[in-house]
Scaffold this active site. Structure first.
Site, PDB file in Angstrom:
ATOM      1  N   CYS A  20     -28.722  21.587  53.915  1.00 48.26           N
ATOM      2  CA  CYS A  20     -28.000  22.274  52.845  1.00 48.26           C
ATOM      3  C   CYS A  20     -27.937  21.359  51.642  1.00 48.26           C
ATOM      4  CB  CYS A  20     -26.570  22.638  53.272  1.00 48.26           C
ATOM      5  SG  CYS A  20     -25.511  21.220  53.575  1.00 48.26           S
ATOM      6  N   ASP A  56     -17.728  25.039  38.446  1.00 52.50           N
ATOM      7  CA  ASP A  56     -19.133  24.756  38.698  1.00 52.50           C
ATOM      8  C   ASP A  56     -19.732  23.781  37.698  1.00 52.50           C
ATOM      9  OD1 ASP A  56     -19.713  26.511  40.997  1.00 52.50           O
ATOM     10  OD2 ASP A  56     -19.112  28.087  39.620  1.00 52.50           O
ATOM     11  N   ASP A  73     -27.178  18.465  39.736  1.00 49.47           N
ATOM     12  CA  ASP A  73     -27.248  18.670  41.186  1.00 49.47           C
ATOM     13  C   ASP A  73     -28.570  18.102  41.693  1.00 49.47           C
ATOM     14  OD1 ASP A  73     -26.688  19.586  43.790  1.00 49.47           O
ATOM     15  OD2 ASP A  73     -25.706  21.377  42.987  1.00 49.47           O
ATOM     16  N   HIS A 145     -34.833  10.344  35.132  1.00 47.39           N
ATOM     17  CA  HIS A 145     -34.684   8.985  35.647  1.00 47.39           C
ATOM     18  C   HIS A 145     -35.044   8.982  37.127  1.00 47.39           C
ATOM     19  CE1 HIS A 145     -33.315   4.852  35.622  1.00 47.39           C
ATOM     20  NE2 HIS A 145     -32.555   5.090  36.683  1.00 47.39           N
ATOM     21  N   THR A 146     -35.763   7.937  37.559  1.00 48.66           N
ATOM     22  CA  THR A 146     -36.194   7.799  38.948  1.00 48.66           C
ATOM     23  C   THR A 146     -35.845   6.412  39.448  1.00 48.66           C
ATOM     24  OG1 THR A 146     -38.066   9.276  38.526  1.00 48.66           O
ATOM     25  CG2 THR A 146     -38.162   7.967  40.518  1.00 48.66           C
TER      26      THR A 146
END
Length: 356
Positions: A20, A56, A73, A145-146
């Protein structure tokens, strides 16, 4: 589904507890916020919705007829196709904007990647999936961004726009409002089964189709119909998100278990025991807030708590709702009347076997 031919990798095997797109578990989130206490923030009269509402997304008014919506998210893999994972993650991130009654404008990629274990081309495939869904929504992906991380994660930070007088929020439900759900449930049990190699191709295909369907039409229809209260159904499940809406509105609710739609195969997988940790946490957290009638099956109870990824919108719509439902159906949405808002203890939910 899109597959990488150079290397076959079960992405979900690299995702502990996958199943999930869970936000922080409700009990943990409550404990965290209680421990932190009020966070020091500058006063801003234009902050229409912020941290305290638990909605939210955050909303900042720019002018009399413009407000920015800000949300983010990201999550670990829930399917084994990199491209489909990217599509699902993007649709899930954009969903918060639609749940507030807005339209997404721009997005930034957020990724964590085990560079020594997985090829960078696979991350590119994930991001191509995300870009495909964002483009279909008219939302430009403008960077991101990583970081290097042993567990792959992907999602987006999204900025949207809405009219300040047409916002949807969780604290505006009213007695007599009808509860409308725009997607079937079951992505949690299906994702858990995928991780264990137990979901058929047809079941996975239906779940991916649902998770990559944008909530754009649902949000637009809700705003046009004058709906004031809505949320998207994600990690806390249908009952968890309804509980948050009712608690914020100071009301109770009823859910008709026989009216709630489930994805193909979800019932059978719930019966076989494919229940995620997030769903079990939802059941535990909501035990004191939810009364479930004896005639409701254990499978239905699990799916009502099922931790969703990129689920539909849950609207509290004033009566009559026939025209709203017809508009949603015309847009190709699986919209269903699943309950109602009633006076009663704050956040209380009664689940009946059928509509009275």
């Amino acid at each position: 589904m899109s597959e990488l031919t150079a290397q076959t990798v079960r992405l979900t095997s690299l995702s502990p507890g996958a199943g999930c797109a869970c936000k922080l578990r409700q009990a943990s989130l409550t404990q965290l916020m209680a421990g932190l206490g009020p966070l020091a923030q500058p006063t801003n009269d234009n902050l229409l919705i912020g941290l305290s509402e638990g909605d939210d997304a955050a909303v900042l008014r720019l002018s009399q007829d413009q407000a920015l919506i800000l949300t983010t998210d990201f999550f670990t893999p829930i399917v084994d196709s990199p491209f489909e994972w990217g599509r699902i993650a993007a649709a899930n991130a954009l969903s918060d904007v639609y749940a507030m009654g807005g339209k997404p404008l721009v997005a930034l990629n957020l990724a964590a990647w085990p560079a020594d274990e997985l090829p960078i081309d696979m991350l590119g495939e994930v991001m191509r999936g995300g870009a495909a869904v964002a483009t279909s929504a008219g939302c430009a992906v403008v960077g991101g961004h990583t970081i290097d991380d042993p567990v792959p994660k992907y999602g987006m930070a999204v900025v949207g726009m809405a009219h300040p007088d047409q916002l949807l929020s969780i604290d505006r439900a009213a007695p007599g409002d009808q509860l409308i759900l725009t997607k079937p449930l079951g992505t949690g049990v299906i994702s858990t089964a995928i991780k264990q190699g137990a979901a058929s191709e047809d079941v996975v295909r239906a779940a991916v189709r649902s998770m990559t369907t944008l909530n754009a039409s649902a949000g637009e229809t809700a705003v046009a119909a004058g709906v004031a209260a809505a949320t998207d159904v994600t990690g806390f499940g249908l009952l968890g998100h309804l509980h948050r809406m009712l608690a914020a509105s100071g009301l109770s609710g009823e859910v008709y278990a026989d009216r709630v739609p489930f994805l193909p195969g979800a019932w059978e997988l719930a019966k076989e025991g494919f229940v995620s940790g997030g769903t079990r946490a939802n059941i535990s957290f909501l035990a004191s807030a939810v009364d479930i009638a004896d005639e409701v099956s254990p499978e239905a109870s699990i799916l009502l708590h099922d931790a969703q990824t990129s689920g539909g919108l849950l609207m509290a719509a004033p009566q009559p709702v026939e025209h709203l439902l017809e508009d949603l159906w015309r847009r190709g949405l699986y919209a269903t009347l699943v309950g109602r808002v009633i006076d009663g203890p704050q956040g209380r939910i009664v689940v009946t076997g059928e509509q009275p």
